[in-house]
Design a protein around this motif. Structure first.
Motif, short mmCIF file in Angstrom:
data_model
loop_
_atom_site.label_atom_id
_atom_site.label_comp_id
_atom_site.label_asym_id
_atom_site.label_seq_id
_atom_site.Cartn_x
_atom_site.Cartn_y
_atom_site.Cartn_z
N GLN A 149 0.84 -1.19 0.00
CA GLN A 149 0.00 0.00 0.00
C GLN A 149 0.88 1.24 0.00
O GLN A 149 1.98 1.23 0.53
N THR A 150 0.37 2.33 -0.55
CA THR A 150 1.13 3.58 -0.63
C THR A 150 0.92 4.42 0.62
O THR A 150 0.03 4.15 1.44
N TYR B 9 -2.43 4.75 3.14
CA TYR B 9 -2.40 4.66 4.60
C TYR B 9 -2.93 5.93 5.27
O TYR B 9 -3.48 5.87 6.36
N LYS B 10 -2.76 7.07 4.62
CA LYS B 10 -3.31 8.31 5.19
C LYS B 10 -4.82 8.27 5.27
O LYS B 10 -5.41 8.82 6.19
N THR B 11 -5.47 7.63 4.30
CA THR B 11 -6.93 7.62 4.27
C THR B 11 -7.55 6.40 4.96
O THR B 11 -8.75 6.37 5.16
N HIS B 12 -6.76 5.41 5.33
CA HIS B 12 -7.26 4.20 5.99
C HIS B 12 -6.65 4.10 7.39
O HIS B 12 -5.66 3.39 7.61
N GLU B 13 -7.28 4.79 8.33
CA GLU B 13 -6.72 4.90 9.68
C GLU B 13 -6.59 3.56 10.39
O GLU B 13 -5.56 3.27 10.99
N THR B 14 -7.62 2.72 10.34
CA THR B 14 -7.56 1.45 11.07
C THR B 14 -6.49 0.53 10.49
O THR B 14 -5.76 -0.12 11.25
N GLU C 149 1.70 8.18 9.01
CA GLU C 149 1.43 8.65 10.38
C GLU C 149 2.21 9.93 10.67
O GLU C 149 1.68 10.88 11.24
N ASN C 150 3.46 9.98 10.25
CA ASN C 150 4.28 11.18 10.45
C ASN C 150 3.73 12.37 9.66
O ASN C 150 3.68 13.49 10.19
N HIS C 151 3.32 12.15 8.43
CA HIS C 151 2.75 13.24 7.62
C HIS C 151 1.48 13.80 8.28
O HIS C 151 1.30 15.02 8.34
N LEU C 152 0.64 12.91 8.77
CA LEU C 152 -0.59 13.37 9.42
C LEU C 152 -0.29 14.13 10.71
O LEU C 152 -0.96 15.11 11.02
N SER C 153 0.72 13.70 11.45
CA SER C 153 1.10 14.40 12.67
C SER C 153 1.63 15.80 12.37
O SER C 153 1.30 16.76 13.06
N VAL C 154 2.43 15.92 11.34
CA VAL C 154 2.97 17.23 10.96
C VAL C 154 1.86 18.13 10.44
O VAL C 154 1.82 19.33 10.75
N ASP C 155 0.91 17.57 9.69
CA ASP C 155 -0.20 18.37 9.18
C ASP C 155 -1.05 18.93 10.31
O ASP C 155 -1.59 20.03 10.20
N LYS C 156 -1.18 18.20 11.41
CA LYS C 156 -1.96 18.68 12.57
C LYS C 156 -1.31 19.89 13.22
O LYS C 156 -1.97 20.70 13.84
N ARG C 157 0.00 20.00 13.10
CA ARG C 157 0.72 21.11 13.74
C ARG C 157 0.55 22.42 12.98
O ARG C 157 0.87 23.47 13.52
N SER C 158 0.10 22.36 11.79
CA SER C 158 -0.15 23.50 10.91
C SER C 158 1.03 24.48 10.85
O SER C 158 0.92 25.65 11.14
N TYR C 159 2.16 23.94 10.47
CA TYR C 159 3.33 24.78 10.25
C TYR C 159 3.09 25.67 9.04
O TYR C 159 2.45 25.26 8.08
#
Length: 86
Positions: free
Chosen positions: A24-25, A29-34, A63-73
């Motif tokens: 999987q890409t 994985y970004k769109t399939h949380e479970t 997971e890392n990309h989603l965490s960084v996106d939440k920080r809204s740099y």
């Protein structure tokens, strides 16, 4: 020469049989949380064998990309010192 090639072919064929999970890409994985969380848990349970697999790397990267996106740099534009720092 044949003595070297044959063992390489056999080991590569056997190692390809090790993982039954489809590749999987990161975007998947970004769109399939479970599935992402399940893959990360599976990778952490067996890091010696799975940590370098493509699915583990892709799930952790997502997971890392989603965490960084939440920080809204803020989106920063790189400065090129050779052009006077415009």
């Amino acid at each position: 020469m044949k003595k070297i090639i044959l063992p390489l072919l056999v080991t590569s064929a056997l190692s390809a049989c090790g993982e039954n999970t489809p590749l999987q890409t990161v975007d998947w994985y970004k769109t399939h949380e479970t599935d992402r969380k399940a893959m990360i848990a599976k990778c952490e349970a067996n890091p010696g064998e799975l940590s370098a697999s493509a699915n583990c790397i892709n799930a952790k990267t997502a997971e890392n990309h989603l965490s960084v996106d939440k920080r809204s740099y803020p989106d920063l534009t790189p400065i090129n010192p050779l052009q006077g720092g415009e």
